[in-house]
Design a protein around this motif. Structure first.
Motif, PDB file in Angstrom:
ATOM      1  N   GLY A   1       0.814  -1.211   0.000  1.00 30.00           N
ATOM      2  CA  GLY A   1       0.000   0.000   0.000  1.00 30.00           C
ATOM      3  C   GLY A   1       0.842   1.252   0.000  1.00 30.00           C
ATOM      4  N   GLU A   2       1.389   1.594   1.144  1.00 33.00           N
ATOM      5  CA  GLU A   2       2.216   2.791   1.288  1.00 33.00           C
ATOM      6  C   GLU A   2       3.507   2.424   1.988  1.00 33.00           C
ATOM      7  OE1 GLU A   2      -0.249   5.331   3.694  1.00 33.00           O
ATOM      8  OE2 GLU A   2      -1.243   6.184   1.941  1.00 33.00           O
TER       9      GLU A   2
ATOM     10  N   THR B   1       2.649   8.128  -6.294  1.00 28.90           N
ATOM     11  CA  THR B   1       2.340   9.410  -5.671  1.00 28.90           C
ATOM     12  C   THR B   1       3.269   9.598  -4.482  1.00 28.90           C
ATOM     13  OG1 THR B   1       0.660   8.455  -4.210  1.00 28.90           O
ATOM     14  CG2 THR B   1      -0.089   9.305  -6.345  1.00 28.90           C
ATOM     15  N   ARG B   2       3.486  10.852  -4.120  1.00 22.32           N
ATOM     16  CA  ARG B   2       4.290  11.182  -2.944  1.00 22.32           C
ATOM     17  C   ARG B   2       3.456  12.119  -2.077  1.00 22.32           C
ATOM     18  NH1 ARG B   2       9.885  12.610  -6.048  1.00 22.32           N
ATOM     19  NH2 ARG B   2       8.478  14.061  -7.074  1.00 22.32           N
TER      20      ARG B   2
ATOM     21  N   ILE C   1       5.467   9.734   2.071  1.00 19.11           N
ATOM     22  CA  ILE C   1       4.834   8.425   1.881  1.00 19.11           C
ATOM     23  C   ILE C   1       4.686   8.182   0.380  1.00 19.11           C
ATOM     24  CG2 ILE C   1       2.759   7.061   2.273  1.00 19.11           C
ATOM     25  CD1 ILE C   1       2.335   8.823   4.820  1.00 19.11           C
ATOM     26  N   ILE C   2       5.164   7.012  -0.056  1.00 17.51           N
ATOM     27  CA  ILE C   2       5.114   6.627  -1.464  1.00 17.51           C
ATOM     28  C   ILE C   2       4.002   5.595  -1.643  1.00 17.51           C
ATOM     29  CG2 ILE C   2       6.434   5.691  -3.409  1.00 17.51           C
ATOM     30  CD1 ILE C   2       7.717   8.202  -2.131  1.00 17.51           C
ATOM     31  N   ALA C   3       3.188   5.775  -2.668  1.00 18.89           N
ATOM     32  CA  ALA C   3       2.107   4.832  -2.981  1.00 18.89           C
ATOM     33  C   ALA C   3       1.955   4.749  -4.497  1.00 18.89           C
ATOM     34  CB  ALA C   3       0.791   5.297  -2.346  1.00 18.89           C
ATOM     35  N   LEU C   4       1.277   3.718  -4.939  1.00 23.49           N
ATOM     36  CA  LEU C   4       0.959   3.604  -6.365  1.00 23.49           C
ATOM     37  C   LEU C   4      -0.090   4.636  -6.742  1.00 23.49           C
ATOM     38  CD1 LEU C   4       0.567  -0.234  -7.012  1.00 23.49           C
ATOM     39  CD2 LEU C   4       2.363   1.255  -7.864  1.00 23.49           C
TER      40      LEU C   4
ATOM     41  N   LYS D   1      -3.061   5.829  -9.598  1.00 16.24           N
ATOM     42  CA  LYS D   1      -4.052   5.086 -10.377  1.00 16.24           C
ATOM     43  C   LYS D   1      -3.385   4.470 -11.614  1.00 16.24           C
ATOM     44  CE  LYS D   1      -8.517   5.398 -12.600  1.00 16.24           C
ATOM     45  NZ  LYS D   1      -9.353   6.212 -13.431  1.00 16.24           N
ATOM     46  N   ALA D   2      -2.532   5.248 -12.274  1.00 20.07           N
ATOM     47  CA  ALA D   2      -1.822   4.743 -13.463  1.00 20.07           C
ATOM     48  C   ALA D   2      -0.885   3.593 -13.096  1.00 20.07           C
ATOM     49  CB  ALA D   2      -1.042   5.870 -14.133  1.00 20.07           C
ATOM     50  N   GLY D   3      -0.259   3.673 -11.918  1.00 22.54           N
ATOM     51  CA  GLY D   3       0.621   2.596 -11.454  1.00 22.54           C
ATOM     52  C   GLY D   3      -0.148   1.304 -11.218  1.00 22.54           C
ATOM     53  N   LYS D   4      -1.318   1.428 -10.593  1.00 21.35           N
ATOM     54  CA  LYS D   4      -2.161   0.244 -10.360  1.00 21.35           C
ATOM     55  C   LYS D   4      -2.622  -0.356 -11.679  1.00 21.35           C
ATOM     56  CE  LYS D   4      -3.762   1.917  -5.911  1.00 21.35           C
ATOM     57  NZ  LYS D   4      -4.817   2.552  -5.161  1.00 21.35           N
TER      58      LYS D   4
END
Length: 145
Positions: free
Chosen positions: A49-50, A81-82, A93-96, A98-101
């Motif tokens: 997740g993050e 995203t950051r 915090i780094i997360a995917l 929408k484009a990454g998912k």
């Protein structure tokens, strides 16, 4: 203590599995512009997740500077995203994104489709049953410490 029979099985199985994994990686047009490390970071973010950049660096056994460069590239591709941590403004915090998912889902779909087609085209029903039966013992190997 492994026997000679297990040693031979290991020597035969290892290169076949390695070649299959390489082939699956190579077959994903959606992943052509990413390095193996970048793909690995996307998968880690999908699983967790993050994560913080430092956590990703430790998981990938990379220096924080190298991870920062890798994350900058993924960010420029709009795959992550950051966000500033609400608890500690110094942490990001780094997360995917929408484009990454969507990218991860597309790659998995491409690989699943190819593997399904290969199994149905190259393997007899009996061999398909053997592959089905092999999933459990192969999973045990993946989980073995």
């Amino acid at each position: 203590m492994p026997s000679r029979k297990q040693d031979q099985l290991a020597a035969q199985l290892r290169p076949v599995l390695a070649r299959l994994v390489r082939k699956l990686r190579k077959l994903s047009p959606a992943n052509e512009d990413l390095s193996q490390s970048e793909r690995s970071v996307l998968v880690l973010l999908d699983q967790h997740g993050e994560l913080l950049s430092a956590e990703l660096a430790v998981m990938e056994k990379m220096t924080p500077q190298s991870m920062g460069q890798l994350l900058q590239h993924l960010f420029s591709l709009h795959l992550i995203t950051r966000t500033i941590s609400p608890d500690d403004k110094r942490k990001i915090i780094i997360a995917l994104s929408k484009a990454g998912k969507e990218r991860i889902e597309r790659v998995r779909k491409e690989r699943d489709e190819w593997l399904s087609y290969a199994i149905s085209s190259a393997c007899t029903p009996e061999e398909q049953a053997i592959l089905q039966a092999a999933i459990a013992p192969l999973s045990k190997l993946v989980d073995f410490e």
